[in-house]
Design an enzyme around this catalytic site. Sequence first.
Site, PDB file in Angstrom:
ATOM      1  N   CYS A  79       3.123   0.616  23.836  1.00 34.17           N
ATOM      2  CA  CYS A  79       2.803   1.800  23.026  1.00 34.17           C
ATOM      3  C   CYS A  79       1.346   1.755  22.556  1.00 34.17           C
ATOM      4  O   CYS A  79       0.453   1.939  23.350  1.00 34.17           O
ATOM      5  CB  CYS A  79       3.779   1.930  21.868  1.00 34.17           C
ATOM      6  SG  CYS A  79       5.464   2.273  22.434  1.00 34.17           S
ATOM      7  N   HIS A 165       9.349   1.317  24.400  1.00 34.27           N
ATOM      8  CA  HIS A 165       9.703   0.011  23.839  1.00 34.27           C
ATOM      9  C   HIS A 165      10.721  -0.700  24.732  1.00 34.27           C
ATOM     10  O   HIS A 165      11.916  -0.426  24.652  1.00 34.27           O
ATOM     11  CB  HIS A 165      10.275   0.178  22.430  1.00 34.27           C
ATOM     12  CG  HIS A 165       9.265   0.611  21.422  1.00 34.27           C
ATOM     13  ND1 HIS A 165       8.364  -0.269  20.853  1.00 34.27           N
ATOM     14  CD2 HIS A 165       8.987   1.841  20.900  1.00 34.27           C
ATOM     15  CE1 HIS A 165       7.586   0.394  20.005  1.00 34.27           C
ATOM     16  NE2 HIS A 165       7.944   1.674  20.014  1.00 34.27           N
ATOM     17  N   GLU A 167      11.705  -3.669  24.411  1.00 36.13           N
ATOM     18  CA  GLU A 167      12.384  -4.715  23.645  1.00 36.13           C
ATOM     19  C   GLU A 167      13.640  -4.236  22.934  1.00 36.13           C
ATOM     20  O   GLU A 167      14.455  -5.059  22.501  1.00 36.13           O
ATOM     21  CB  GLU A 167      11.413  -5.323  22.617  1.00 36.13           C
ATOM     22  CG  GLU A 167      11.014  -4.397  21.485  1.00 36.13           C
ATOM     23  CD  GLU A 167       9.831  -3.491  21.801  1.00 36.13           C
ATOM     24  OE1 GLU A 167       9.236  -2.966  20.850  1.00 36.13           O
ATOM     25  OE2 GLU A 167       9.517  -3.304  22.998  1.00 36.13           O
TER      26      GLU A 167
END
EC number: 6.3.5.2
Length: 505
Positions: A79, A165, A167
Amino acid sequence: MSVVILDFGSQFTRLIARRLRELGAYSVILPGTASLERIAQENPQGIVLSGGPSSVYDANAPRPAPGVLDLDVPILGVCYGMQFLAHEAGGAVQRAGKREYGKADLTRYGGQLFAGIQGEFVAWMSHSDSVTQLPQGYEVIAATEDTPVAGIENTVTRRYGVQFHPEVVHTPKGGQLLANFLEICGVARDWNAEHIVDELIEDVRRQVGAGRVLLAISGGVDSSTLGLLLARAIGDRLTAVFIDHGLLRLGEREQVEAALRPLGVNLVTVDASEEFLGALAGVSDPEQKRKIIGREFIRAFEREARKYGPFDFLAQGTLYPDVIESAGGEGAANIKSHHNVGGLPEDLAFKLVEPFRTLFKDEVREIARLLGLPDAIRMRHPFPGPGLAIRCLGEVTREKLDILKRVDDIFISGLREFGLYDGCSQALAVLTPIQSVGVMGDERTYSYTAALRAVTTDDFMTAEWARLPYEFLATMSNRIVNQVHEINRVVYDITGKPPATIEWE
């Protein structure tokens, strides 16, 4: 060897570290502005630039220290991190025409980061800026309907970026993408519980030498696991003190003794319930209760320290999130004192030993499994330091604690019996000061109201109330009012966090 994560303020930075460790790679979080020298201390084989709320075109936008982007290691920008890579290499970043928040389907993807990934790729987006012009040497490797540049790579310089994202759990194949980045880095993926235990034992022996160590045991997973680790490392030069303040759950003291003593922990248990309950008499304010309990704990712990001392070290179960939260601008940490032992007098100023200061909670649980800690403690829900005092609303008395202990035991035992315990992040019973009219048999009653609460959460910063089955709740209500005669009404808390907190006090 490690992967260094430079934190630019994303709420998900810790998740990046946890995911990389789950993949077998040791990872370290440092402030985004950490110096080149500080980063070099971690001997990184790869660097991740986290997301964050800033815009790269702002004059005061955070940026890595000079020289970081010149390091000869792969770098992944997430990001804000991707936007920074593009901006620094001569690309353009602008306010997005349409912000993207939530799940989005990649309309195309490829390149080294996506190697071996097939089928639909759902990504979790959270951005208001976009890369609008690629820097020289970069290619687009991912796109969504609203974001034509959702991933970039430069295979020559080994610089990669994604505008989502990987994760979070909302990006189901994000773990595969992170694994591909580790392959690019050439990281030895040998970070596992067995490896950790061996290293920790050697570290403790090296730090403590022939010294003696004092540890406060709370009965939770962190201090119990630390007790087992220290016992294995230094044997009876550890003294673990368990203070029973009378505010524990039903049978908790006996459970801790049965779990730790057979595994070699030199455990001292102290019944200080008279002192604690005497000090709490007449006190209803929750903050006052906490302060009194903290004060009395220090007094009791100090007394035992002098009785069994002298000691050279005080062991604390500080975890990595505590270190991250208290880190300064260059990553130097002023570790928060454990709430139970932060007020010891100066003449008991031990040196600290904190073996878990680089570990996350799930890693401690895995170590606990290897060391033989029973699941009843290893997988136990969090329990507050002040114990049942903050679940017994109003003044705390032995009689009210006895009622609450029985209600709590019925609820928690029921969750286990129905296979619901592990699906909750935390569950508890509260004894309210509310009394109401009821009917038991042919007699009128005027008894207490018990409240049950269960929540689900990933980080305890926010939480949802657990949607427990109605049949289960009905069974619990029936058991409680029939087995605990001082209760004639049971309610279930359906409030999230926020606006409520998980505990009632």
